[in-house]
Scaffold this motif. Structure first.
Motif, PDB file in Angstrom:
ATOM      1  N   VAL A  35     -34.968 -50.235 -54.137  1.00 48.94           N
ATOM      2  CA  VAL A  35     -35.881 -49.093 -54.103  1.00 48.94           C
ATOM      3  C   VAL A  35     -37.019 -49.404 -53.133  1.00 48.94           C
ATOM      4  N   VAL A  36     -37.250 -48.483 -52.223  1.00 43.53           N
ATOM      5  CA  VAL A  36     -38.353 -48.597 -51.267  1.00 43.53           C
ATOM      6  C   VAL A  36     -39.414 -47.587 -51.698  1.00 43.53           C
ATOM      7  N   ASP A  37     -40.590 -48.101 -52.041  1.00 43.36           N
ATOM      8  CA  ASP A  37     -41.666 -47.254 -52.552  1.00 43.36           C
ATOM      9  C   ASP A  37     -42.998 -47.808 -52.078  1.00 43.36           C
ATOM     10  N   PRO A  38     -43.698 -47.114 -51.211  1.00 45.53           N
ATOM     11  CA  PRO A  38     -43.421 -45.801 -50.637  1.00 45.53           C
ATOM     12  C   PRO A  38     -42.727 -45.923 -49.270  1.00 45.53           C
ATOM     13  N   TYR A  39     -42.176 -44.799 -48.815  1.00 45.92           N
ATOM     14  CA  TYR A  39     -41.673 -44.667 -47.453  1.00 45.92           C
ATOM     15  C   TYR A  39     -42.268 -43.374 -46.907  1.00 45.92           C
ATOM     16  N   TYR A  40     -43.034 -43.476 -45.817  1.00 47.06           N
ATOM     17  CA  TYR A  40     -43.761 -42.330 -45.286  1.00 47.06           C
ATOM     18  C   TYR A  40     -42.997 -41.662 -44.145  1.00 47.06           C
ATOM     19  N   VAL A  41     -42.988 -40.328 -44.165  1.00 49.82           N
ATOM     20  CA  VAL A  41     -42.308 -39.532 -43.147  1.00 49.82           C
ATOM     21  C   VAL A  41     -43.249 -38.427 -42.688  1.00 49.82           C
ATOM     22  N   ARG A  42     -43.401 -38.302 -41.349  1.00 46.64           N
ATOM     23  CA  ARG A  42     -44.185 -37.196 -40.794  1.00 46.64           C
ATOM     24  C   ARG A  42     -43.235 -36.020 -40.596  1.00 46.64           C
ATOM     25  N   GLU A  43     -43.567 -34.906 -41.211  1.00 45.68           N
ATOM     26  CA  GLU A  43     -42.760 -33.693 -41.059  1.00 45.68           C
ATOM     27  C   GLU A  43     -43.393 -32.775 -40.017  1.00 45.68           C
ATOM     28  N   HIS A  44     -42.578 -32.257 -39.128  1.00 43.04           N
ATOM     29  CA  HIS A  44     -43.039 -31.206 -38.225  1.00 43.04           C
ATOM     30  C   HIS A  44     -41.851 -30.550 -37.554  1.00 43.04           C
ATOM     31  N   ALA A  45     -42.110 -29.389 -36.966  1.00 42.85           N
ATOM     32  CA  ALA A  45     -41.044 -28.562 -36.382  1.00 42.85           C
ATOM     33  C   ALA A  45     -40.575 -29.067 -35.029  1.00 42.85           C
ATOM     34  N   GLY A  46     -41.322 -29.954 -34.405  1.00 39.65           N
ATOM     35  CA  GLY A  46     -40.943 -30.491 -33.112  1.00 39.65           C
ATOM     36  C   GLY A  46     -41.843 -29.994 -31.996  1.00 39.65           C
ATOM     37  N   PHE A  47     -41.463 -30.357 -30.781  1.00 39.85           N
ATOM     38  CA  PHE A  47     -42.259 -30.075 -29.598  1.00 39.85           C
ATOM     39  C   PHE A  47     -41.372 -29.546 -28.483  1.00 39.85           C
ATOM     40  N   ALA A  48     -41.976 -28.884 -27.530  1.00 40.03           N
ATOM     41  CA  ALA A  48     -41.301 -28.503 -26.288  1.00 40.03           C
ATOM     42  C   ALA A  48     -42.082 -29.123 -25.142  1.00 40.03           C
ATOM     43  N   ILE A  49     -41.353 -29.639 -24.154  1.00 37.06           N
ATOM     44  CA  ILE A  49     -41.928 -30.182 -22.928  1.00 37.06           C
ATOM     45  C   ILE A  49     -41.345 -29.384 -21.773  1.00 37.06           C
ATOM     46  N   VAL A  50     -42.187 -29.068 -20.788  1.00 34.15           N
ATOM     47  CA  VAL A  50     -41.747 -28.229 -19.671  1.00 34.15           C
ATOM     48  C   VAL A  50     -41.895 -28.973 -18.345  1.00 34.15           C
ATOM     49  N   PHE A  51     -40.782 -29.106 -17.637  1.00 32.58           N
ATOM     50  CA  PHE A  51     -40.764 -29.626 -16.273  1.00 32.58           C
ATOM     51  C   PHE A  51     -40.737 -28.386 -15.390  1.00 32.58           C
TER      52      PHE A  51
END
Length: 191
Positions: A35-51
């Motif tokens: 058991v791993v306690d705690p395990y942290y995760v950042r939640e987000h919808a993501g990013f767009a990069i424009v060239f």
């Protein structure tokens, strides 16, 4: 393996929820029972990069202060997806809001996993052709951006010299240049 995962999430709660940063704390059970306690995760919808490339072969860059690292960095226009927003809509919005440039043509080149160890986010890279300063700036209060145009042939030198050092932007530049090279020499793309 439960729910297609190799780790079982025993419990989960949110440590921080804001429009800019969501941090989840999981308790996980590994396949061997550890058991791993705690395990942290950042939640987000993501990013767009424009060239973004102008009609005369210039690539649109931003130089702006980034508080996390405490310095001004040179990057491609980029930003986080808003809730329900498609990656292309985000790319179009961020290019215009940050630089005042717009383009009719956006091509999805690649989608990268941001940080598979501790994040749910992905980065969507678009090439925008025919970019022109015909849009409306709408920068956030935290964005003090200097727009810089760089000749397409000099972009790789910015990476090699360390002037562009943000890892996602380095990857985006290499992927975009590779895509442009494939089009130029009409190489078949791997399937």
């Amino acid at each position: 393996m439960k729910n297609g995962r190799e780790w079982e999430i025993v419990s989960s709660d949110y440590v921080l929820e804001s429009p800019w940063y969501t941090l989840r704390r999981d308790v996980c059970r590994l396949p061997d029972g550890t058991v791993v306690d705690p395990y942290y995760v950042r939640e987000h919808a993501g990013f767009a990069i424009v060239f973004a490339i102008t009609a005369d072969g210039m690539v649109v860059f931003n130089r702006q202060y980034k508080h996390g690292v405490g310095e001004r960095v040179l990057e491609l226009p980029a930003g986080a997806l808003d809730p329900g927003e498609t990656p292309e809509a985000c790319a179009r919005r961020e290019l215009e809001e940050e630089t005042g440039y717009v383009a009719a043509t956006f091509e999805l080149v690649a989608t990268f996993i941001l940080d598979p160890t501790s994040s749910t986010g992905r980065i969507h890279l678009f090439i925008a052709r025919g970019a022109a300063p015909e849009g409306v700036l709408a920068r956030e209060v935290t964005e003090a951006i200097d727009v810089q145009l760089v000749p397409l042939g000099s972009v790789i030198d910015l990476v090699r010299s360390g002037h562009v050092s943000v890892q996602s932007h380095v990857a985006a530049i290499y992927a975009a240049l590779d895509r442009l090279r494939r089009i130029e020499v009409r190489e078949p793309e791997a399937t």
